[in-house]
Design an enzyme around this catalytic site. Structure first.
Site, PDB file in Angstrom:
ATOM      1  N   GLY A 240       0.749  -1.245   0.000  1.00 50.55           N
ATOM      2  CA  GLY A 240       0.000   0.000   0.000  1.00 50.55           C
ATOM      3  C   GLY A 240       0.777   1.293   0.000  1.00 50.55           C
ATOM      4  N   ARG A 320      -5.702   3.082 -15.868  1.00 54.47           N
ATOM      5  CA  ARG A 320      -5.732   3.832 -14.611  1.00 54.47           C
ATOM      6  C   ARG A 320      -6.374   5.225 -14.727  1.00 54.47           C
ATOM      7  NH1 ARG A 320      -2.286   5.189 -11.568  1.00 54.47           N
ATOM      8  NH2 ARG A 320      -3.238   4.408  -9.665  1.00 54.47           N
ATOM      9  N   CYS A 351     -13.217   3.262 -28.931  1.00 52.75           N
ATOM     10  CA  CYS A 351     -14.487   3.949 -29.167  1.00 52.75           C
ATOM     11  C   CYS A 351     -15.250   4.167 -27.876  1.00 52.75           C
ATOM     12  CB  CYS A 351     -15.309   3.142 -30.163  1.00 52.75           C
ATOM     13  SG  CYS A 351     -14.432   3.033 -31.714  1.00 52.75           S
TER      14      CYS A 351
HETATM   15  N1  LLP Z   1      -1.495  -6.978  -0.732  1.00 53.77           N
HETATM   16  C1  LLP Z   1      -2.791  -7.102  -1.026  1.00 53.77           C
HETATM   17  C2  LLP Z   1      -3.605  -8.073  -0.296  1.00 53.77           C
HETATM   18  C3  LLP Z   1      -3.359  -6.275  -2.025  1.00 53.77           C
HETATM   19  O1  LLP Z   1      -4.652  -6.392  -2.298  1.00 53.77           O
HETATM   20  C4  LLP Z   1      -2.547  -5.347  -2.721  1.00 53.77           C
HETATM   21  C5  LLP Z   1      -3.113  -4.486  -3.750  1.00 53.77           C
HETATM   22  C6  LLP Z   1      -1.182  -5.277  -2.386  1.00 53.77           C
HETATM   23  C7  LLP Z   1      -0.693  -6.102  -1.383  1.00 53.77           C
HETATM   24  C8  LLP Z   1      -0.232  -4.342  -3.066  1.00 53.77           C
HETATM   25  O2  LLP Z   1      -0.552  -3.013  -2.871  1.00 53.77           O
HETATM   26  P1  LLP Z   1       0.456  -1.864  -3.374  1.00 53.77           P
HETATM   27  O3  LLP Z   1       1.724  -1.985  -2.565  1.00 53.77           O
HETATM   28  O4  LLP Z   1       0.720  -2.082  -4.813  1.00 53.77           O
HETATM   29  O5  LLP Z   1      -0.276  -0.625  -3.130  1.00 53.77           O
HETATM   30  N2  LLP Z   1      -5.189  -1.317  -9.673  1.00 53.77           N
HETATM   31  C9  LLP Z   1      -5.069  -0.301  -8.639  1.00 53.77           C
HETATM   32  C10 LLP Z   1      -4.402  -0.834  -7.404  1.00 53.77           C
HETATM   33  C11 LLP Z   1      -5.106  -2.025  -6.808  1.00 53.77           C
HETATM   34  C12 LLP Z   1      -4.398  -2.592  -5.608  1.00 53.77           C
HETATM   35  C13 LLP Z   1      -5.000  -3.871  -5.193  1.00 53.77           C
HETATM   36  N3  LLP Z   1      -4.342  -4.524  -4.102  1.00 53.77           N
HETATM   37  C14 LLP Z   1      -4.322   0.887  -9.200  1.00 53.77           C
HETATM   38  O6  LLP Z   1      -3.973   0.875 -10.371  1.00 53.77           O
HETATM   39  O7  LLP Z   1      -4.133   1.885  -8.511  1.00 53.77           O
END
Ligand code: LLP
Length: 426
Positions: A240, A320, A351
């Site tokens: 996150g 995104r 489109c």
């Molecule tokens: N762990 C779990 C259980 C998760 O669901 C996620 C991301 C992560 C780790 C990794 O999170 P990060 O470090 O990348 O923030 N498609 C969206 C982001 C979706 C994230 C989903 N879960 C975007 O493009 O912003």
């Protein structure tokens, strides 16, 4: 910090001119920097070096096999959410004992695959899933190591689509329910409670939600240890940590680690982290070519006409901006200094009016044939691409110093129809 830099007005990926890759591989093309990936991983990992910890790279952010192999060589584990991601992680050489399996909808087949592979633990998100895991473990005659994903009801203050740790989100279980689930698991010889887990959201730019979530998790961890859960060892805080797309000022990994370590002092546990974006996000760009530029006549809304820069990458390549109103910096691959800027929407060929990479963006004037770079596209870029409008998916390239490798070929038309069949009876 990343290795996409301008030299004399020309964008380089490490030692390779981006325009050279675009000429040789075509556009749209995703380009990743190996040096940046390594650096991001090391900075993150080293920030926790004085604590027993395991960095499980979140495969969903960028699951290209070459990226996974590079991270495996750095010692990374993996956070996976599907059988497909398990397959990729193992294929890339990530040791199973460093793999954690999250996600609300694991099927029994996926559980079987992961348990047979010998992963570190399942992050279980519902009581039904825990039952299913027990059934699978019994079938295989192999007890399943698990954590329960707690939903700590903490507001991560990020985009609603990527916040996951609130009561209204589908993820995890409330602390009390989780606690009772652990007690129930104690009676089951096929369930091995080895940790507690949470993940509150993505692209967080403040530390306090992490600290708050960690405190809740720690409370549960200690309570369970007191109850005699001796096998409990892992405290998984999820991923996150946010990155810079534009004006954000996310805490650097060192500050994030400091805040966590303060809470972790005196705790007899191994910290598990699941970073995705912070490793891969700024280690990748999307390069696209301008096809046309047009200006619509002034409308009722504004006295100025609206200018559209139409490029060969669309929402099917990078969703995104459309899905999260996300900002991605866009610059020409060859800078033209001193030229006054225009204000334009950068749009793709799909489109749909929602098909844009940027809206009302200040850009230097561009002409058909120019190359544009969309920055911060290394995470949640290619992995979210689709074939919508029957567009073959872009190529992926990994640059390492003076060399580059096509790590995923551009799809062709045959790829589009490979799995389809026209019934003879038709
Ligand atoms: N762990 C779990 C259980 C998760 O669901 C996620 C991301 C992560 C780790 C990794 O999170 P990060 O470090 O990348 O923030 N498609 C969206 C982001 C979706 C994230 C989903 N879960 C975007 O493009 O912003």
């Amino acid at each position: 910090m990343h290795h996409f830099v301008y030299r004399q007005g020309e964008l380089f990926a490490e030692e390779v001119p981006v325009s050279r890759i675009a000429e040789e591989v075509g556009t749209p093309v995703y380009i990743y920097s190996a040096a940046t990936l390594r650096r991001h991983y090391r900075v993150f990992d080293e920030a926790f070096s004085d604590l027993p910890h395991l960095v499980c790279y979140s495969v969903k952010a960028n699951s290209n096999l070459a990226v996974l192999r590079l991270l495996a060589r750095e010692g990374a584990g993996a956070d996976i959410v599907s059988g497909g991601e398990l397959f990729r992680a193992l294929r890339a050489g990530i040791p199973p004992e460093r793999i954690v399996f999250s996600g609300v909808g694991k099927t029994e087949r996926e559980m079987e695959e992961a348990l047979s592979a010998g992963i570190l633990m399942f992050n279980v998100e519902s009581l039904g899933e825990l039952e299913a895991l027990s059934r699978v473990a019994r079938r295989l005659g192999r007890p399943a190591p698990f954590s329960i994903r707690v939903n700590p009801d903490v507001d991560p203050r990020t985009h609603p689509y990527i916040s996951t740790g609130l009561k209204k989100n589908k993820f995890g279980l409330p602390e009390e329910v989780a606690y009772r689930a652990y007690l129930r698991a104690k009676e089951d010889p096929y369930l091995r409670p080895v940790g507690v887990d949470c993940h509150i959201g993505s692209q967080l730019t403040e530390l306090s939600p992490f600290v708050e979530a960690l405190r809740r998790l720690k409370g549960l961890y200690l309570r369970l240890r007191e109850e005699g859960f001796e096998e409990l060892r892992y405290l998984d805080l999820g991923g996150g940590l946010g990155i810079v797309y534009g004006e954000e000022e996310p805490p650097p990994p060192a500050a994030y680690a400091e805040a966590i370590k303060r809470e972790f002092r005196d705790l007899d546990a191994v910290l598990v982290l699941e970073p995705g974006r912070v490793i891969a996000g700024n280690a990748g760009i999307l390069v696209t070519r301008v096809l046309y530029v047009k200006t619509n006549p002034p409308s009722g809304e504004s006295s100025e006409g609206r200018t559209f820069v139409i490029v060969d990458a669309g929402m099917n390549d990078l969703i995104r901006p459309t899905l999260y109103q996300a900002y991605h910096r866009i610059s020409p691959v060859r800078e033209r200094p001193g030229i006054e800027s225009i204000r334009a929407d950068v749009v793709g060929p799909i489109c749909e009016s929602g098909d844009f990479l940027a809206r009302e963006r200040r850009l230097p004037p561009v002409s058909p044939g120019d190359l544009l770079c969309v920055f911060s596209a290394g995470a949640y870029g290619f992995v979210m691409a689709s074939n919508y409008n029957s567009r073959p998916r872009a190529a992926e390239v990994l640059v390492d110093g003076e060399r580059y490798f096509v790590v995923r070929k551009r799809e062709d038309y045959e790829d589009l129809v490979r799995l389809e069949e026209i019934p003879d009876e038709l």
